[in-house]
Design an enzyme around this catalytic site. Structure first.
Site, PDB file in Angstrom:
ATOM      1  N   LYS A  48       1.292   3.934  -3.071  1.00 37.10           N
ATOM      2  CA  LYS A  48       0.811   5.299  -2.847  1.00 37.10           C
ATOM      3  C   LYS A  48       1.947   6.304  -3.035  1.00 37.10           C
ATOM      4  O   LYS A  48       1.734   7.417  -3.543  1.00 37.10           O
ATOM      5  CB  LYS A  48       0.199   5.432  -1.454  1.00 37.10           C
ATOM      6  CG  LYS A  48      -1.147   4.753  -1.297  1.00 37.10           C
ATOM      7  CD  LYS A  48      -2.238   5.383  -2.160  1.00 37.10           C
ATOM      8  CE  LYS A  48      -2.713   6.700  -1.613  1.00 37.10           C
ATOM      9  NZ  LYS A  48      -3.901   7.218  -2.372  1.00 37.10           N
ATOM     10  N   TYR A  98       0.833  -1.204   0.000  1.00 39.80           N
ATOM     11  CA  TYR A  98       0.000   0.000   0.000  1.00 39.80           C
ATOM     12  C   TYR A  98       0.869   1.256   0.000  1.00 39.80           C
ATOM     13  O   TYR A  98       0.736   2.131  -0.859  1.00 39.80           O
ATOM     14  CB  TYR A  98      -0.946   0.005   1.202  1.00 39.80           C
ATOM     15  CG  TYR A  98      -1.637   1.340   1.386  1.00 39.80           C
ATOM     16  CD1 TYR A  98      -2.652   1.738   0.514  1.00 39.80           C
ATOM     17  CD2 TYR A  98      -1.271   2.209   2.409  1.00 39.80           C
ATOM     18  CE1 TYR A  98      -3.270   2.968   0.650  1.00 39.80           C
ATOM     19  CE2 TYR A  98      -1.886   3.442   2.555  1.00 39.80           C
ATOM     20  CZ  TYR A  98      -2.882   3.819   1.679  1.00 39.80           C
ATOM     21  OH  TYR A  98      -3.482   5.050   1.819  1.00 39.80           O
TER      22      TYR A  98
END
Length: 328
Positions: free
Chosen positions: A138, A134
């Site tokens: 990101k 993640y």
């Protein structure tokens, strides 16, 4: 302004859309299921589908992009497809459609390599140092988004830190579920000082960025309540609000971080789809300080949080008084 909000079926995205509706904007939302936001027009689809994205951006003047794959576990390719390639697709189609301003909603984890953060601002996103699929994707997506910033197509990145509130399934209900089953340890006695962001404050800051693009485009800003507290105290307050016994058993942070690495490898080897009980990233979040200097954020956004941490906890308690968290 005609504003598109992606990812508006989640806690933060829906509050962003509601905030824009209250301000009188013409709001369209874009996600895989209905947003439930009164006054907004839903377009159902995915950022991984080019035709869906073209439909969504058509006619928009501004975009707030929250759609993302958010999890402690999952296949790396799924994070890449949604968080990076989905962002690329959205920005390319938005620029071609004549959209003027885009706020990319990021995360402070894009600049966190696992060490303590005490009073820093928005350090540069770094996919090579970010931990977990993640955070890595990101970080890559934030750099990609800011790279699109140009005259006539302005882009800013806002990093709300640990957003929570009534109805939150990402933090609050994970805490309650783990604590309720006695699976939530206090790492290093819960002493690490952390800051969080009540959902109303996060939403108002993100919307403020859209209005203050002259001041914030091509920049990254971290947003928090500006009220750091020991994580053990915060977890106890959340558990009290939800009517669940607060965690009390303690584990050294170093042990949990090592265990997180091992568990992640086992989960990957076994091809398990559910979230593991501990990951390296989660152990780092529970055992290291992470709070941020908010002076530049508040000055550039001309913004300040309106819901204090204590008021937010009171609202959370009221929510569970009306809708008790299921035990067992």
């Amino acid at each position: 302004m005609r504003v598109l909000v992606t990812g508006a079926s989640g806690l933060l995205g829906s509050e962003v859309a509601r905030t824009l509706v209250r301000q009188g904007h013409e709001v369209t939302t874009f996600q895989r299921r209905p947003s439930g936001v009164d006054g907004a027009l839903d377009i159902l689809g995915s950022v991984t589908d080019d035709d869906d994205v073209r439909r969504a951006v058509d006619g928009a003047e501004g975009i707030i992009h929250l759609a993302a794959k958010v999890s402690f576990a999952g296949k790396a390719v799924d994070f890449q497809n949604v968080n990076v390639e989905g962002t690329r697709r959205l920005l390319e189609r938005a620029r071609a459609a004549g959209v003027q301003d885009t706020v990319f909603v990021s995360s402070p984890s894009v600049a966190n390599s696992g060490s303590a953060i005490a009073g820093l601002g928005a350090e540069p996103a770094d996919p090579q140092r970010a931990h977990g699929n993640y955070s890595r994707t990101k970080a890559e997506a934030e750099l990609l988004a800011l790279g699109f910033d140009a005259p006539g197509f302005r882009v800013a990145a806002i990093r709300p830190h640990i957003v929570w509130g009534p109805g939150d399934t990402q933090l609050v209900e994970r805490v309650l579920a783990r604590a309720g089953h006695n699976r939530l340890p206090l790492l290093d006695a819960g002493a690490a000082l952390i800051d969080t962001t009540y959902v109303d404050n996060a939403a108002s800051a993100i919307v403020a960025a859209l209005h203050r693009m002259d001041h914030v485009h091509a920049r990254s800003l971290v947003v928090t309540n500006g009220e750091p507290r020991p994580i053990g105290e915060l977890l106890a307050d959340i558990c009290t609000a939800g009517g669940v016994q607060a965690p009390s058993w303690k584990v050294p942070g170093a042990v949990a971080r090592t265990a997180g690495v091992v568990v992640e490898k086992l989960w990957t080897w076994a091809k398990r789809s559910e979230e593991p009980p501990m990951t390296r990233f989660l152990a780092e979040q529970l055992s290291t300080a992470h709070w941020f200097d908010q002076r530049e954020t508040r000055r550039l956004l001309d913004w300040a949080p309106v819901v204090s941490l204590d008021e937010g906890l009171a609202r959370l308690s009221d929510h569970y008084a009306r809708t008790p968290y299921p035990k067992g």
